[in-house]
Design an enzyme around this catalytic site. Structure first.
Site, PDB file in Angstrom:
ATOM      1  N   ILE A 251       0.826  -1.214   0.000  1.00  0.00           N
ATOM      2  CA  ILE A 251       0.000   0.000   0.000  1.00  0.00           C
ATOM      3  C   ILE A 251       0.858   1.260   0.000  1.00  0.00           C
ATOM      4  O   ILE A 251       0.440   2.297  -0.502  1.00  0.00           O
ATOM      5  CB  ILE A 251      -1.001   0.012   1.173  1.00  0.00           C
ATOM      6  CG1 ILE A 251      -0.297   0.087   2.521  1.00  0.00           C
ATOM      7  CG2 ILE A 251      -1.912  -1.194   1.117  1.00  0.00           C
ATOM      8  CD1 ILE A 251      -1.261   0.278   3.685  1.00  0.00           C
TER       9      ILE A 251
ATOM     10  N   TYR B 219       1.994  -7.515  17.472  1.00  0.00           N
ATOM     11  CA  TYR B 219       1.542  -6.655  16.377  1.00  0.00           C
ATOM     12  C   TYR B 219       0.347  -5.816  16.811  1.00  0.00           C
ATOM     13  O   TYR B 219       0.302  -4.599  16.569  1.00  0.00           O
ATOM     14  CB  TYR B 219       1.176  -7.506  15.164  1.00  0.00           C
ATOM     15  CG  TYR B 219       0.629  -6.708  14.009  1.00  0.00           C
ATOM     16  CD1 TYR B 219       1.459  -5.907  13.241  1.00  0.00           C
ATOM     17  CD2 TYR B 219      -0.738  -6.755  13.683  1.00  0.00           C
ATOM     18  CE1 TYR B 219       0.952  -5.156  12.175  1.00  0.00           C
ATOM     19  CE2 TYR B 219      -1.246  -6.027  12.621  1.00  0.00           C
ATOM     20  CZ  TYR B 219      -0.398  -5.232  11.870  1.00  0.00           C
ATOM     21  OH  TYR B 219      -0.897  -4.492  10.824  1.00  0.00           O
TER      22      TYR B 219
END
Length: 320
Positions: A55, A204
């Site tokens: 992205i 994460y």
């Protein structure tokens, strides 16, 4: 009356037919929102971390098409140069520049910022996009747990070092790429670096919560400066982010039809960077180019302030 075999055959035929008919609608839903802004960015300077793939690369491509001077800040400069060459050839914009930046090393971050400030007089958009996910337990060059160090502390320090240039260039925007995974995160001040217990999936999530809290406190501190800070969830994207997990890589390939493409995943980053209606919007969290729900832990101002103080201490900086 249909026999069992006939019924089974009918079901076997009807399922793929249904999927064939529904496929365009499923893809449209998976793709999510698109940035509809036609804003031009001639004369604007943009930094995007981790823009050599995924992205980040698609965000760089879009902003280059809009005329911005785009600085791709990456650890792997060879891969970044290949991405930059592709973007320059496609867009005709020769102002796509590659600079070395390793977010797992504060020395590299400081060197990048020093070079940038010496070479560029303005900075209008900072997109903190780079990230790691599902890493086996490891530490950065400075001894930080890898997810926390790269996803949060690295961008925290980079933003600190570039903030005055952003203020001088205002109106300016800071865009932090977080994740829906922040809902599963907690800021474990007693074990920030996972030395007592470690789960790479949760690590994460914790780092993505840190992104949301950093954005919230940063926006509060920047009130009145015409520099905004917003966070976002890009969606579940088919990218290299899951490369550290064989299982996730395998699942991503199997269910790729139900994942966003990198271009689709970049839309909310682009939206937060250019949408005219967001010029004075700050401290918010977006998904599919619209405001999204933030977990209660992501709205905890006291935790945000404490994380700010602890981050400054870990990095050896004073940011009042």
């Amino acid at each position: 009356m249909l026999s069992c075999w006939e019924a089974a055959l009918g079901a076997a035929v009807s399922v793929p037919v249904f999927l064939f008919v529904a496929a365009p609608y499923i893809r449209r839903y998976v793709a999510g929102g698109r940035c509809k802004s036609t804003a031009r960015l001639e004369g604007k300077v943009v930094i995007i971390t981790g823009a050599n793939t995924g992205i980040g690369k698609e965000t760089a491509r879009d902003l280059a098409k809009r005329g911005a001077r785009v600085i791709i800040a990456c650890r792997d400069t060879a891969k970044a140069e290949a991405a930059a060459n592709e973007i320059r050839a496609e867009t005709g914009n020769q102002q796509v520049i590659v600079k070395k930046l390793d977010l797992a090393d504060t020395k590299s971050i400081r060197e990048f910022a020093e070079r940038f400030l010496a070479e560029e007089k303005e900075l209008h958009i900072l997109i903190n996009n780079a990230g790691v996910m599902l890493c086996p337990y490891s530490k950065t060059a400075d001894g930080f747990e890898m997810h926390l160090g790269v996803n949060h502390l690295g961008h925290f320090l980079l933003t600190f070092l570039l903030l005055e240039r952003l203020k001088q260039s205002a109106p300016a925007r800071i865009v932090n790429v977080s994740s829906l995974a922040h809902h599963g995160g907690r800021i474990r001040f007693h074990d920030l670096h996972g030395e007592k217990s470690y789960n790479r999936g949760l690590a994460y999530c914790h780092s993505k919560l840190a992104n949301v809290l950093f954005t919230r406190e940063l926006a509060r501190r920047l009130q009145g400066t015409k520099v905004t800070a917003n966070a976002l969830h890009p969606g579940s994207v088919s990218s290299e982010l899951v490369r550290h997990s064989f299982v996730m890589t395998w699942l991503w390939k199997i269910f790729s039809f139900f994942l966003k493409t990198p271009c689709e995943g970049a839309q909310t980053s682009i939206y937060c960077a250019v949408a005219e209606e967001l010029e004075s919007v700050t401290g918010q969290y977006f998904s599919d180019c619209q405001p999204a729900y933030v977990s209660p832990h992501g709205r905890d101002d006291e935790t945000a302030k404490k994380l700010w103080r602890v981050s400054c201490e870990l990095l050896g900086i004073q940011w009042d």
